[in-house]
Design an enzyme around this catalytic site. Structure first.
Site, PDB file in Angstrom:
ATOM      1  CG  HIS A 182     -27.677  46.008 -44.209  1.00  0.00           C
ATOM      2  ND1 HIS A 182     -27.302  46.450 -45.436  1.00  0.00           N
ATOM      3  CD2 HIS A 182     -27.242  44.728 -44.105  1.00  0.00           C
ATOM      4  CE1 HIS A 182     -26.636  45.502 -46.048  1.00  0.00           C
ATOM      5  NE2 HIS A 182     -26.571  44.438 -45.269  1.00  0.00           N
ATOM      6  CD  GLU A 408     -22.432  39.361 -50.905  1.00  0.00           C
ATOM      7  OE1 GLU A 408     -23.495  39.799 -50.450  1.00  0.00           O
ATOM      8  OE2 GLU A 408     -21.317  39.664 -50.448  1.00  0.00           O
ATOM      9  CB  CYS A 479     -26.752  33.742 -46.047  1.00  0.00           C
ATOM     10  SG  CYS A 479     -25.538  34.686 -46.967  1.00  0.00           S
TER      11      CYS A 479
HETATM   12  C1  PEP Z   1     -26.667  39.521 -49.249  1.00  0.00           C
HETATM   13  O1  PEP Z   1     -26.185  40.408 -49.944  1.00  0.00           O
HETATM   14  O2  PEP Z   1     -27.615  38.795 -49.613  1.00  0.00           O
HETATM   15  C2  PEP Z   1     -26.140  39.262 -47.901  1.00  0.00           C
HETATM   16  C3  PEP Z   1     -26.512  38.210 -47.219  1.00  0.00           C
HETATM   17  O3  PEP Z   1     -25.285  40.184 -47.381  1.00  0.00           O
HETATM   18  P1  PEP Z   1     -25.765  41.631 -46.885  1.00  0.00           P
HETATM   19  O4  PEP Z   1     -27.258  41.680 -46.948  1.00  0.00           O
HETATM   20  O5  PEP Z   1     -25.260  41.814 -45.500  1.00  0.00           O
HETATM   21  O6  PEP Z   1     -25.103  42.532 -47.876  1.00  0.00           O
HETATM   22 MG    MG Z   2     -24.294  41.269 -49.348  1.00  0.00          MG
END
Ligand code: PEP
Ligand code: MG
Length: 554
Positions: A182, A408, A479
């Site tokens: 993140h 996911e 995403c």
């Molecule tokens: C992902 O896991 O690809 C996603 C978009 O969510 P995050 O990165 O916030 O876990």
């Molecule tokens: Mg994710």
């Protein structure tokens, strides 16, 4: 030259500002013989820590301000000081006395549980700062940037990255950190070039670094010619980009919507001014990273209304809170777990904390009513048909019209058809899909090969999800970070995804490569990537077969 993984595009040249690691107890310190003098030394250190925190509080956002003020008070807590004094009188050295007193205080807070137990992390931060002062070392954490600088850190917490000012932080270089952490995601959201996993290297504060966030190259002490070359690269790449805000499409007209990933209201408002077709992922948990208490209905309604209003008729996909694992939220903590990434995160947490879920859905519905916007709501970490039903029914019961699921978890990818018979759309979170397909913690720097987004097995899983979605005729986007990589964008399009969502800074390169290929070419590239022996072979095969513009943009 050092090489890492470029995770946020762009080049920068500037002086290093070091993010100091926390220093432990000084193992060579002498025992205390003059407790009075030693106590004064500790008092001074803690006072300086408190002053520093108050100073920051005065310049922080309202929510961060409260946290910093509370931390400053903790540093001067009489019970803590009393415990330090006892230890000094018993002969402990100054850093050992502070360490021991904080441990005792932490154990007490932990035994109280709930809100009090969550203060332990703050107490440890105060301890680390005080010990650094006593040892004559810089306080750990983000330094105050007095000139535009390149931040160099072992790693940064998401909450720290979110506080970076793009005007002062020219680039970010970390020894560790994964490409889908993140921290990396927040850096690209802020448009700060970033390179992770460069490995530990010695560099003094003020040394000049040249950083290329596309290629992952970092030069220590670059010559004037090298500095000029890095900055010229930036200009060359910019010249390659299409000057267009047309909807995303291949050159033969196969549409692939280009959407923005956002995590803050101001970021969304800025994204709305750019050439994106909407928002593909609003990470709502990013709004509340530094918050101790659950956000209220009013606070959330206001934030979501502002985002929806900014996008007018364009659709906005808002994700419900994805707390846990690498995105801890103090108010949503369900306690420690041995494997947080495999634990009660995402929708699992939402099902256990219905209060948080319902307040959020209520706020989203209110924002929807207030704006009449095309809001799509989705849940993170959905794995089963039952979880899909639970979320879709709940969101619809609040009046939300378009409800989807994130894919996911491989189980969800393999069952996409069944999930999409219930949900209105799906969005592939390739960051987590990668970690769960390869059984490799996405934050684990030493598992870089398994976490390489070009792993063919991940393409196979994505292909299965796209086939399932195609059978229902419902949209399936991406995403995760893969969506913003120009080469992967071609492969994902060939695999059948209907939209790509990414940091706005990545959109022009993706639009340009898509417009240089036919859909048939994308399908061929997808086939090449899937049939490769490994990630390097997949990347090389795609680069060799794609149009030259792909190579020029890297
Ligand atoms: C992902 O896991 O690809 C996603 C978009 O969510 P995050 O990165 O916030 O876990
Ligand atoms: Mg994710």
């Amino acid at each position: 030259m050092i090489c890492g993984i470029g995770v946020s595009r762009g080049c920068a040249v500037g002086p290093v500002a070091l993010v100091s690691p926390a220093a432990g107890v000084d193992l060579s310190e002498p025992p205390t013989t003059d407790a009075l003098a030693a106590m004064q030394q500790v008092r001074d250190a803690l006072q300086q820590v408190a002053d520093g925190l108050r100073d920051r509080a005065a310049r922080a956002s309202a929510s961060a301000c409260g946290v910093l003020e509370a931390d400053a008070m903790m540093a001067l807590d009489p019970a803590l000081l009393g415990s330090v004094e006892e230890r000094l009188q018993a002969g402990a050295g100054v850093t050992a006395a502070v360490y021991g007193a904080v441990e005792q205080y932490s154990a007490m807070l932990e035994s109280l549980g709930g809100y009090m137990a969550e203060r332990v992390a703050d107490l440890h931060d105060v301890r680390n700062r005080a010990i650094a002062r006593l040892r004559g070392l810089p306080e750990p954490g983000l330094p105050e940037l007095l000139e535009p600088s390149v931040l160099v850190a072992a790693d940064l917490a998401p909450a720290e990255t979110a506080m970076l000012d793009p005007a002062m932080c020219l680039a970010l270089v970390t020894f560790q950190g994964g490409p889908t952490s993140h921290t990396a995601i927040l850096a690209s959201g802020l448009g700060i070039p970033a390179v992770v996993q460069v490995g530990v290297f010695e560099v003094a504060s003020g040394t000049v670094l040249a950083v290329d966030g596309n290629t992952g190259q970092v030069i220590v002490d670059p010559t004037p010619a090298e500095q000029a070359e890095f900055l010229a690269r930036q200009a060359r790449r910019a010249a390659m980009l299409m000057d267009s805000d047309a909807p995303g499409a291949t050159c033969d007209g196969h549409p692939v919507a280009l959407l923005a990933n956002v995590g803050a209201v101001a970021e969304a408002q800025a994204a709305a001014l750019g050439s994106v077709e909407g928002v593909g992922l609003f990470r709502t948990e990013f709004l509340f990273l530094d918050q101790m208490d659950a956000p209220t209905l009013e606070e959330q309604t206001q934030a979501y209304t502002a985002v929806l209003a900014a996008f007018g008729a364009r659709h906005v996909v808002i994700r419900t809170l994805d707390a846990g694992a690498d995105k801890p939220l103090a108010f949503a903590s369900l306690g420690p777990e041995p494997n947080p990434a495999l634990g009660r995160r995402g929708l699992r947490m939402g099902q256990l904390r219905e209060d948080l879920m319902d307040t959020q859905l209520q706020a989203l519905a209110a924002a929807h009513r207030a704006t009449g916007a095309d809001v799509w709501v989705m849940a993170p970490m959905v794995g089963t048909v039952q979880e899909t039903e639970w979320f879709v029914n709940r969101a619809r019961s609040f009046g939300l019209p378009t409800v989807g699921v994130m894919i996911e978890i491989p189980a969800a990818a393999l069952r996409a058809r069944r999930l999409l018979e219930i949900a209105d759309f799906a969005s592939l979170g390739t960051n987590d899909l990668q970690q769960y397909t390869m059984a490799a913690d996405r934050l684990h720097g030493e598992l870089a090969t398994l976490l390489d987004p070009w792993q063919p097995a991940v393409f196979d899983i994505i292909a299965a999800a796209c086939e399932g979605a195609a059978a229902t005729g419902k949209p399936i986007g991406v995403c995760g970070e893969s969506g913003g990589d120009p080469g992967l964008a071609l492969v994902l399009t060939g695999l059948g995804v209907t939209s790509l969502s990414m940091a706005v800074s990545k959109v022009p390169a993706v639009r340009t490569v898509l417009a240089a290929h036919t859909f048939g070419q994308c399908q061929t590239l997808a086939q090449l990537a899937r049939s490769a022996a490994g990630p390097e072979q997949a990347r090389a095969a795609v680069l060799a077969a794609a149009e030259p513009v792909l190579r020029d943009l890297l």
